[in-house]
Design a protein around this motif. Structure first.
Motif, PDB file in Angstrom:
ATOM      1  N   THR A  70       0.832  -1.198   0.000  1.00 43.10           N
ATOM      2  CA  THR A  70       0.000   0.000   0.000  1.00 43.10           C
ATOM      3  C   THR A  70       0.871   1.255   0.000  1.00 43.10           C
ATOM      4  O   THR A  70       0.483   2.291  -0.548  1.00 43.10           O
ATOM      5  CB  THR A  70      -0.985   0.035   1.186  1.00 43.10           C
ATOM      6  N   ARG A  71       2.062   1.154   0.579  1.00 43.01           N
ATOM      7  CA  ARG A  71       2.982   2.291   0.567  1.00 43.01           C
ATOM      8  C   ARG A  71       3.425   2.601  -0.861  1.00 43.01           C
ATOM      9  O   ARG A  71       3.563   3.756  -1.255  1.00 43.01           O
ATOM     10  CB  ARG A  71       4.193   2.011   1.469  1.00 43.01           C
ATOM     11  N   VAL A  72       3.638   1.561  -1.667  1.00 46.16           N
ATOM     12  CA  VAL A  72       4.007   1.764  -3.072  1.00 46.16           C
ATOM     13  C   VAL A  72       2.892   2.515  -3.801  1.00 46.16           C
ATOM     14  O   VAL A  72       3.155   3.425  -4.595  1.00 46.16           O
ATOM     15  CB  VAL A  72       4.310   0.405  -3.763  1.00 46.16           C
ATOM     16  N   VAL A  73       1.651   2.165  -3.529  1.00 45.55           N
ATOM     17  CA  VAL A  73       0.511   2.839  -4.159  1.00 45.55           C
ATOM     18  C   VAL A  73       0.466   4.303  -3.722  1.00 45.55           C
ATOM     19  O   VAL A  73       0.274   5.203  -4.550  1.00 45.55           O
ATOM     20  CB  VAL A  73      -0.809   2.114  -3.819  1.00 45.55           C
ATOM     21  N   ALA A  74       0.650   4.563  -2.431  1.00 47.66           N
ATOM     22  CA  ALA A  74       0.636   5.945  -1.927  1.00 47.66           C
ATOM     23  C   ALA A  74       1.780   6.755  -2.540  1.00 47.66           C
ATOM     24  O   ALA A  74       1.587   7.917  -2.912  1.00 47.66           O
ATOM     25  CB  ALA A  74       0.726   5.957  -0.402  1.00 47.66           C
ATOM     26  N   ASP A  75       2.948   6.154  -2.654  1.00 47.81           N
ATOM     27  CA  ASP A  75       4.079   6.841  -3.271  1.00 47.81           C
ATOM     28  C   ASP A  75       3.798   7.157  -4.738  1.00 47.81           C
ATOM     29  O   ASP A  75       4.127   8.251  -5.224  1.00 47.81           O
ATOM     30  CB  ASP A  75       5.357   6.008  -3.148  1.00 47.81           C
ATOM     31  N   ALA A  76       3.208   6.200  -5.455  1.00 46.27           N
ATOM     32  CA  ALA A  76       2.879   6.421  -6.873  1.00 46.27           C
ATOM     33  C   ALA A  76       1.862   7.546  -7.025  1.00 46.27           C
ATOM     34  O   ALA A  76       1.988   8.394  -7.916  1.00 46.27           O
ATOM     35  CB  ALA A  76       2.350   5.129  -7.503  1.00 46.27           C
ATOM     36  N   ALA A  77       0.853   7.574  -6.165  1.00 42.52           N
ATOM     37  CA  ALA A  77      -0.159   8.634  -6.229  1.00 42.52           C
ATOM     38  C   ALA A  77       0.468   9.987  -5.928  1.00 42.52           C
ATOM     39  O   ALA A  77       0.183  10.986  -6.607  1.00 42.52           O
ATOM     40  CB  ALA A  77      -1.298   8.340  -5.262  1.00 42.52           C
ATOM     41  N   GLY A  78       1.337  10.054  -4.945  1.00 45.90           N
ATOM     42  CA  GLY A  78       2.017  11.307  -4.624  1.00 45.90           C
ATOM     43  C   GLY A  78       2.927  11.767  -5.748  1.00 45.90           C
ATOM     44  O   GLY A  78       2.969  12.957  -6.083  1.00 45.90           O
ATOM     45  N   SER A  79       3.646  10.838  -6.353  1.00 43.75           N
ATOM     46  CA  SER A  79       4.537  11.166  -7.459  1.00 43.75           C
ATOM     47  C   SER A  79       3.752  11.678  -8.663  1.00 43.75           C
ATOM     48  O   SER A  79       4.122  12.679  -9.284  1.00 43.75           O
ATOM     49  CB  SER A  79       5.355   9.933  -7.842  1.00 43.75           C
ATOM     50  N   LEU A  80       2.645  11.011  -8.981  1.00 42.49           N
ATOM     51  CA  LEU A  80       1.801  11.446 -10.095  1.00 42.49           C
ATOM     52  C   LEU A  80       1.231  12.833  -9.827  1.00 42.49           C
ATOM     53  O   LEU A  80       1.176  13.683 -10.726  1.00 42.49           O
ATOM     54  CB  LEU A  80       0.667  10.460 -10.345  1.00 42.49           C
ATOM     55  N   ASN A  81       0.835  13.072  -8.602  1.00 41.13           N
ATOM     56  CA  ASN A  81       0.300  14.378  -8.220  1.00 41.13           C
ATOM     57  C   ASN A  81       1.345  15.471  -8.471  1.00 41.13           C
ATOM     58  O   ASN A  81       1.038  16.517  -9.054  1.00 41.13           O
ATOM     59  CB  ASN A  81      -0.084  14.337  -6.742  1.00 41.13           C
ATOM     60  N   LEU A  82       2.574  15.229  -8.031  1.00 40.94           N
ATOM     61  CA  LEU A  82       3.640  16.200  -8.226  1.00 40.94           C
ATOM     62  C   LEU A  82       3.946  16.398  -9.708  1.00 40.94           C
ATOM     63  O   LEU A  82       4.142  17.528 -10.167  1.00 40.94           O
ATOM     64  CB  LEU A  82       4.894  15.774  -7.456  1.00 40.94           C
ATOM     65  N   GLU A  83       3.958  15.319 -10.480  1.00 39.80           N
ATOM     66  CA  GLU A  83       4.179  15.432 -11.922  1.00 39.80           C
ATOM     67  C   GLU A  83       3.097  16.278 -12.578  1.00 39.80           C
ATOM     68  O   GLU A  83       3.374  17.103 -13.451  1.00 39.80           O
ATOM     69  CB  GLU A  83       4.224  14.045 -12.564  1.00 39.80           C
ATOM     70  N   ARG A  84       1.848  16.092 -12.154  1.00 30.17           N
ATOM     71  CA  ARG A  84       0.733  16.884 -12.696  1.00 30.17           C
ATOM     72  C   ARG A  84       0.924  18.364 -12.358  1.00 30.17           C
ATOM     73  O   ARG A  84       0.756  19.225 -13.211  1.00 30.17           O
ATOM     74  CB  ARG A  84      -0.592  16.359 -12.122  1.00 30.17           C
ATOM     75  N   HIS A  85       1.292  18.648 -11.126  1.00 34.42           N
ATOM     76  CA  HIS A  85       1.506  20.031 -10.715  1.00 34.42           C
ATOM     77  C   HIS A  85       2.599  20.694 -11.549  1.00 34.42           C
ATOM     78  O   HIS A  85       2.413  21.794 -12.080  1.00 34.42           O
ATOM     79  CB  HIS A  85       1.895  20.102  -9.239  1.00 34.42           C
ATOM     80  N   THR A  86       3.739  20.040 -11.657  1.00 31.87           N
ATOM     81  CA  THR A  86       4.848  20.648 -12.391  1.00 31.87           C
ATOM     82  C   THR A  86       4.546  20.749 -13.886  1.00 31.87           C
ATOM     83  O   THR A  86       4.966  21.713 -14.527  1.00 31.87           O
ATOM     84  CB  THR A  86       6.170  19.889 -12.153  1.00 31.87           C
ATOM     85  N   ALA A  87       3.801  19.807 -14.445  1.00 29.52           N
ATOM     86  CA  ALA A  87       3.434  19.876 -15.862  1.00 29.52           C
ATOM     87  C   ALA A  87       2.564  21.099 -16.143  1.00 29.52           C
ATOM     88  O   ALA A  87       2.719  21.754 -17.181  1.00 29.52           O
ATOM     89  CB  ALA A  87       2.707  18.598 -16.288  1.00 29.52           C
ATOM     90  N   LEU A  88       1.647  21.422 -15.230  1.00 23.98           N
ATOM     91  CA  LEU A  88       0.801  22.599 -15.426  1.00 23.98           C
ATOM     92  C   LEU A  88       1.634  23.875 -15.392  1.00 23.98           C
ATOM     93  O   LEU A  88       1.422  24.790 -16.201  1.00 23.98           O
ATOM     94  CB  LEU A  88      -0.301  22.640 -14.358  1.00 23.98           C
ATOM     95  N   VAL A  89       2.593  23.953 -14.488  1.00 22.07           N
ATOM     96  CA  VAL A  89       3.455  25.137 -14.414  1.00 22.07           C
ATOM     97  C   VAL A  89       4.350  25.214 -15.649  1.00 22.07           C
ATOM     98  O   VAL A  89       4.523  26.289 -16.240  1.00 22.07           O
ATOM     99  CB  VAL A  89       4.278  25.135 -13.113  1.00 22.07           C
ATOM    100  N   ARG A  90       4.905  24.088 -16.065  1.00 23.57           N
ATOM    101  CA  ARG A  90       5.742  24.083 -17.276  1.00 23.57           C
ATOM    102  C   ARG A  90       4.937  24.511 -18.499  1.00 23.57           C
ATOM    103  O   ARG A  90       5.457  25.225 -19.369  1.00 23.57           O
ATOM    104  CB  ARG A  90       6.343  22.700 -17.492  1.00 23.57           C
ATOM    105  N   ALA A  91       3.698  24.073 -18.602  1.00 24.50           N
ATOM    106  CA  ALA A  91       2.847  24.460 -19.739  1.00 24.50           C
ATOM    107  C   ALA A  91       2.645  25.971 -19.762  1.00 24.50           C
ATOM    108  O   ALA A  91       2.643  26.589 -20.833  1.00 24.50           O
ATOM    109  CB  ALA A  91       1.511  23.731 -19.671  1.00 24.50           C
TER     110      ALA A  91
END
Length: 191
Positions: A100-121
């Motif tokens: 479950t920790r792997v799932v939480a880490d993946a969700a957090g990582s995806l969240n951060l990627e989404r945030h930075t992608a919006l700023v980069r755009a």
């Protein structure tokens, strides 16, 4: 908004449903524009309706979305809306089980990627887009010396500030308001 407050997620299956770029984006579109049909979501995400429909079913199975039949003009039209205004989770809720920790880490990582992608755009956008906004877009960062309790207090204050702006009645003053993405992170780190 008529949705309940932010949902605290403690089920890794819900995080697994969120840990997909398109599903994360669909949640954002519903947050910004409100209830939508599959067709509207497909149009706003440049995806095939069948693909959007599949991902909506995954989000609904995780109880993140619900149908909004009151908006349908006929029995064939299906509208979807968020179950709650947003979600949050604490990584410590998933520390007991490595899977479950792997799932939480993946969700957090995806969240951060989404945030930075919006700023980069934004930074990659044409100069005429930037000119219309002038000096309004911003970024800020600070190095603070805090205890865990102080960081938690800062978190509550920042979330309350963002919530106050998100929940305010939109003035009926004839001005056009565009979606604006604002995010912040507060994590222990080494400079």
């Amino acid at each position: 908004m008529d949705q309940p407050t932010v949902r605290q997620v403690t089920d890794s299956r819900v995080l697994a449903a969120l840990a997909h770029p398109l599903r994360r984006r669909l949640m954002d579109v519903l947050k910004v524009y409100g209830p939508c049909t599959v067709g509207l979501l497909a149009e706003r995400t440049d995806q095939a309706p069948a693909n959007v429909s599949h991902h909506l079913k995954v989000l609904a199975a995780a109880d993140l979305l619900v149908e909004a039949p009151e908006l349908a003009r006929d029995r064939r039209e299906r509208w979807w809306k968020l179950r709650s205004r947003g979600v949050r989770w604490s990584e410590s809720d998933f520390d007991d089980d490595p899977s479950t920790r792997v799932v939480a880490d993946a969700a957090g990582s995806l969240n951060l990627e989404r945030h930075t992608a919006l700023v980069r755009a934004w930074h990659a956008a044409a100069d005429e887009t930037h000119a219309a906004w002038g000096d309004a877009p911003f970024s800020t960062d600070h190095w603070l010396h805090l205890t865990p309790d102080e960081l938690a207090e800062l978190s509550r204050e920042v979330i309350a500030l963002f919530g106050r702006w998100a929940d305010r009645p939109v003035p009926d003053d004839g001005q056009r308001r565009e979606p604006v993405f604002v995010f912040t992170h507060g994590v222990p780190a080494r400079p």
